[in-house]
Design a protein around this motif. Structure first.
Motif, PDB file in Angstrom:
ATOM      1  N   ASP A 259       0.852  -1.186   0.000  1.00 25.66           N
ATOM      2  CA  ASP A 259       0.000   0.000   0.000  1.00 25.66           C
ATOM      3  C   ASP A 259       0.892   1.242   0.000  1.00 25.66           C
ATOM      4  O   ASP A 259       1.654   1.464   0.942  1.00 25.66           O
ATOM      5  CB  ASP A 259      -0.902  -0.011   1.226  1.00 25.66           C
TER       6      ASP A 259
ATOM      7  N   SER B  95      -0.467   4.356  -0.696  1.00 22.46           N
ATOM      8  CA  SER B  95      -1.414   5.482  -0.652  1.00 22.46           C
ATOM      9  C   SER B  95      -0.912   6.633   0.200  1.00 22.46           C
ATOM     10  O   SER B  95      -0.964   7.792  -0.225  1.00 22.46           O
ATOM     11  CB  SER B  95      -2.770   5.027  -0.104  1.00 22.46           C
ATOM     12  N   SER B  96      -0.437   6.348   1.402  1.00 26.02           N
ATOM     13  CA  SER B  96      -0.032   7.436   2.295  1.00 26.02           C
ATOM     14  C   SER B  96       1.227   8.134   1.794  1.00 26.02           C
ATOM     15  O   SER B  96       1.357   9.349   1.938  1.00 26.02           O
ATOM     16  CB  SER B  96       0.153   6.931   3.728  1.00 26.02           C
ATOM     17  N   ASP B  97       2.143   7.393   1.172  1.00 28.90           N
ATOM     18  CA  ASP B  97       3.343   8.021   0.611  1.00 28.90           C
ATOM     19  C   ASP B  97       2.974   8.986  -0.512  1.00 28.90           C
ATOM     20  O   ASP B  97       3.521  10.085  -0.610  1.00 28.90           O
ATOM     21  CB  ASP B  97       4.311   6.958   0.076  1.00 28.90           C
TER      22      ASP B  97
ATOM     23  N   ALA C  95      -0.018  10.407  -0.914  1.00 29.29           N
ATOM     24  CA  ALA C  95      -0.772  11.520  -0.312  1.00 29.29           C
ATOM     25  C   ALA C  95       0.169  12.519   0.365  1.00 29.29           C
ATOM     26  O   ALA C  95      -0.044  13.734   0.265  1.00 29.29           O
ATOM     27  CB  ALA C  95      -1.788  10.978   0.692  1.00 29.29           C
ATOM     28  N   ASP C  96       1.198  12.014   1.029  1.00 32.20           N
ATOM     29  CA  ASP C  96       2.173  12.914   1.670  1.00 32.20           C
ATOM     30  C   ASP C  96       2.886  13.775   0.638  1.00 32.20           C
ATOM     31  O   ASP C  96       3.066  14.976   0.833  1.00 32.20           O
ATOM     32  CB  ASP C  96       3.197  12.117   2.481  1.00 32.20           C
ATOM     33  N   TRP C  97       3.302  13.149  -0.463  1.00 29.14           N
ATOM     34  CA  TRP C  97       3.969  13.922  -1.521  1.00 29.14           C
ATOM     35  C   TRP C  97       3.007  14.964  -2.091  1.00 29.14           C
ATOM     36  O   TRP C  97       3.374  16.131  -2.271  1.00 29.14           O
ATOM     37  CB  TRP C  97       4.488  13.005  -2.629  1.00 29.14           C
TER      38      TRP C  97
ATOM     39  N   SER D  48       0.469  16.416  -0.739  1.00 29.40           N
ATOM     40  CA  SER D  48       0.287  17.496   0.233  1.00 29.40           C
ATOM     41  C   SER D  48       1.433  18.501   0.166  1.00 29.40           C
ATOM     42  O   SER D  48       1.211  19.714   0.264  1.00 29.40           O
ATOM     43  CB  SER D  48       0.185  16.895   1.634  1.00 29.40           C
TER      44      SER D  48
ATOM     45  N   ASN E 288      -8.894  -1.506   0.260  1.00 31.39           N
ATOM     46  CA  ASN E 288      -7.850  -1.295   1.257  1.00 31.39           C
ATOM     47  C   ASN E 288      -8.282  -1.699   2.662  1.00 31.39           C
ATOM     48  O   ASN E 288      -7.596  -1.388   3.630  1.00 31.39           O
ATOM     49  CB  ASN E 288      -7.368   0.157   1.253  1.00 31.39           C
TER      50      ASN E 288
ATOM     51  N   ARG F  63      -7.075  16.505  -1.916  1.00 31.06           N
ATOM     52  CA  ARG F  63      -7.140  15.063  -1.653  1.00 31.06           C
ATOM     53  C   ARG F  63      -7.390  14.276  -2.930  1.00 31.06           C
ATOM     54  O   ARG F  63      -8.124  14.726  -3.813  1.00 31.06           O
ATOM     55  CB  ARG F  63      -8.256  14.759  -0.660  1.00 31.06           C
TER      56      ARG F  63
ATOM     57  N   GLY G  47      -7.383   1.961  -2.144  1.00 29.39           N
ATOM     58  CA  GLY G  47      -6.007   2.325  -1.854  1.00 29.39           C
ATOM     59  C   GLY G  47      -5.172   2.115  -3.104  1.00 29.39           C
ATOM     60  O   GLY G  47      -5.578   1.410  -4.032  1.00 29.39           O
TER      61      GLY G  47
END
Length: 138
Positions: A19, A21-23, A25-27, A29, A54, A108, A116
């Motif tokens: 997964d 997704s968070s990496d 999303a962090d980029w 942002s 997910n 977002r 995910g």
């Protein structure tokens, strides 16, 4: 209209779904952009990208089992330069694809509630994989 891009690197543990997704999303942002189109490209031919469930881990297990059935290892392939999992990995990447486009609104990704972003490693051994990311918008 603005643009931003980079390459994100991921270490896989071998065959499976990671997964990311968070990496991503962090980029996203960090770009400061709130609306536009996000494009991802897996820079490999034996790994791929998917948007998938997910929440239930069983979905990922079942997907990997399906890959094993649809593109099994064996000596029936001509291409086996890097071992018996080489050609099946290429077939699996062809089936799932190496690029994704995701709309972005209000900062977002417009993914569904249970979606995910996954990096699919189709080789047995661990690899370091690169995903090129590009955002165009405002």
């Amino acid at each position: 209209m603005r643009q931003a891009g980079t390459t994100l690197c991921f270490d896989t543990a071998g065959r499976g779904l990671t997964d990311i997704s968070s990496d991503v999303a962090d980029w996203l942002s960090g770009t400061g952009m709130t609306d536009g189109l996000l494009t991802l490209l897996c820079r490999h031919t034996s790994a791929s990208l998917l948007i998938q469930e997910n929440a239930a881990r069983a979905v990922r297990h079942d997907l990997m089992a399906w890959f094993d059935r649809i593109a099994p290892e064996g000596d029936h392939y001509r291409h086996d330069d890097e071992g018996p999992d080489d050609m099946p990995a290429h077939l699996r990447a062809t089936l799932t694809g190496v690029n994704l486009q995701i709309p972005v609104a209000r900062g977002r990704m417009r993914l569904g509630t249970w979606q995910g972003i996954y990096l699919a490693e189709h080789r047995r051994r661990p690899h370091r994989r690169e995903v090129a990311v590009h955002m165009i918008g405002q």
